[in-house]
Enzyme design. Structure first.
Site, mmCIF file in Angstrom:
data_model
loop_
_atom_site.group_PDB
_atom_site.id
_atom_site.type_symbol
_atom_site.label_atom_id
_atom_site.label_comp_id
_atom_site.label_asym_id
_atom_site.label_seq_id
_atom_site.Cartn_x
_atom_site.Cartn_y
_atom_site.Cartn_z
ATOM 1 N N GLY A 47 0.817 -1.201 0.000
ATOM 2 C CA GLY A 47 0.000 0.000 0.000
ATOM 3 C C GLY A 47 0.848 1.247 0.000
ATOM 4 N N GLN A 52 2.588 10.279 1.626
ATOM 5 C CA GLN A 52 3.944 9.703 1.699
ATOM 6 C C GLN A 52 4.850 10.230 0.597
ATOM 7 O OE1 GLN A 52 2.478 5.412 2.193
ATOM 8 N NE2 GLN A 52 4.405 5.424 3.324
ATOM 9 N N CYS A 97 6.420 -0.021 6.842
ATOM 10 C CA CYS A 97 5.987 1.167 6.115
ATOM 11 C C CYS A 97 7.141 1.727 5.287
ATOM 12 C CB CYS A 97 5.528 2.214 7.133
ATOM 13 S SG CYS A 97 4.915 3.720 6.396
ATOM 14 N N LEU A 98 6.848 2.165 4.069
ATOM 15 C CA LEU A 98 7.875 2.781 3.224
ATOM 16 C C LEU A 98 8.499 4.006 3.895
ATOM 17 C CD1 LEU A 98 5.987 2.736 -0.207
ATOM 18 C CD2 LEU A 98 7.963 1.336 0.398
ATOM 19 N N HIS A 139 -3.993 0.911 7.913
ATOM 20 C CA HIS A 139 -2.649 1.512 7.932
ATOM 21 C C HIS A 139 -2.577 2.696 6.964
ATOM 22 C CE1 HIS A 139 1.902 1.195 7.946
ATOM 23 N NE2 HIS A 139 1.682 1.891 6.841
ATOM 24 N N GLU A 140 -3.083 2.502 5.742
ATOM 25 C CA GLU A 140 -3.003 3.581 4.738
ATOM 26 C C GLU A 140 -3.907 4.751 5.114
ATOM 27 O OE1 GLU A 140 -0.582 3.541 2.837
ATOM 28 O OE2 GLU A 140 -0.137 1.423 3.127
ATOM 29 N N HIS A 143 -2.305 7.220 7.319
ATOM 30 C CA HIS A 143 -1.388 8.172 6.673
ATOM 31 C C HIS A 143 -2.110 9.462 6.278
ATOM 32 C CE1 HIS A 143 2.438 6.122 6.305
ATOM 33 N NE2 HIS A 143 1.866 5.030 5.823
HETATM 34 NI NI NI Z 1 2.810 3.203 5.623
#
Ligand code: NI
Length: 174
Positions: A47, A52, A97-98, A139-140, A143
Site C-alpha cells: 500500500g 507519503q 511502512c515505506l 494503515h493507509e 497516513h
Molecule cells: Ni505506511
C-alpha cells in the site's frame, strides 16, 4: 509516469492531515498513476498513501493480492476520499511502512471493516474486508490523517523491531 520520492521519518510533513479530493480530473488520474508506479518501485509495497510522496490529498492504493497470505481480498484498490464506516474485532499484527524503513512494529487493528470511497472518476465504492487486507487499509488511512504505525505501537520498547536488511522479497511494506 514517474517514481516519486518517499518521505521518511522524522519528516514532519508525514504528520500533516490530507485534504479531500474535490476535482476528479486528468491531473488527479496522472498523479494516481505516479503514486502507483512509486508503490511498485523496488520491492512492491502492499500500500501507499498520497502524503507519503508529499501530496496532501486523501488518496491511497492497496493491493494485498501478491502477498504470501492467501486470504480473500479485493485485489488492486484505488481509494479516493476513503472512510471507515464500520469496525469489528481487534487483533495484533506486524506492520512495516515505506516511510519507516528501519523498523516493523506490532499494532492493534480492527479485524473486519466496511469502507466507503470514490474511484478516480468520482464514482462511489463500498467494500467489506477482513484480516490482512483490512489491516493494510487501516494503515493507509492513518497516513491521510497524519498517523504512522509507530504512533500506534503499545510500547516502543517491546513492540518495535529493527529490520536487519531491507531486502527484496522481505517483509511486506505499506
Ligand atoms: Ni505506511
Amino acid at each position: 509516469m514517474a517514481v516519486l520520492e518517499i518521505l521518511k521519518i522524522p519528516d514532519d510533513r508525514l504528520k500533516q492531515i490530507s485534504q479531500p479530493v474535490e476535482q476528479f480530473d486528468d491531473a488527479l488520474r496522472a498523479f494516481i498513476d505516479d503514486l502507483e508506479e512509486t508503490r511498485r518501485d523496488g520491492p512492491a509495497a502492499v500500500g501507499i498513501a498520497a502524503p507519503q510522496v508529499g501530496h496532501f490529498q486523501r488518496i491511497v492504493i492497496v493491493d494485498v493480492s501478491n502477498t504470501r497470505k492467501p486470504v480473500p481480498n479485493h485485489g488492486h484498490m484505488i481509494l479516493v476520499n476513503p472512510e471507515i464506516t464500520h469496525w469489528e474485532g481487534f487483533e495484533m499484527g506486524r506492520e512495516g511502512c515505506l516511510s519507516v524503513p528501519d523498523y516493523t512494529g506490532n499494532v492493534i487493528r480492527a479485524t473486519h471493516i466496511k469502507i466507503r470511497a470514490q474511484d478516480p472518476w468520482g464514482n462511489p465504492l463500498e467494500y467489506e474486508m477482513e484480516g490482512y487486507e483490512a489491516r493494510a487499509v487501516q494503515h493507509e488511512l492513518d497516513h491521510i490523517d497524519g498517523m504512522l504505525f509507530i504512533d500506534r505501537v503499545v510500547s516502543r520498547r517491546t513492540d518495535l523491531f529493527q529490520r536487519k536488511v531491507y531486502q527484496k522479497g522481505g517483509k511486506a511494506k505499506k
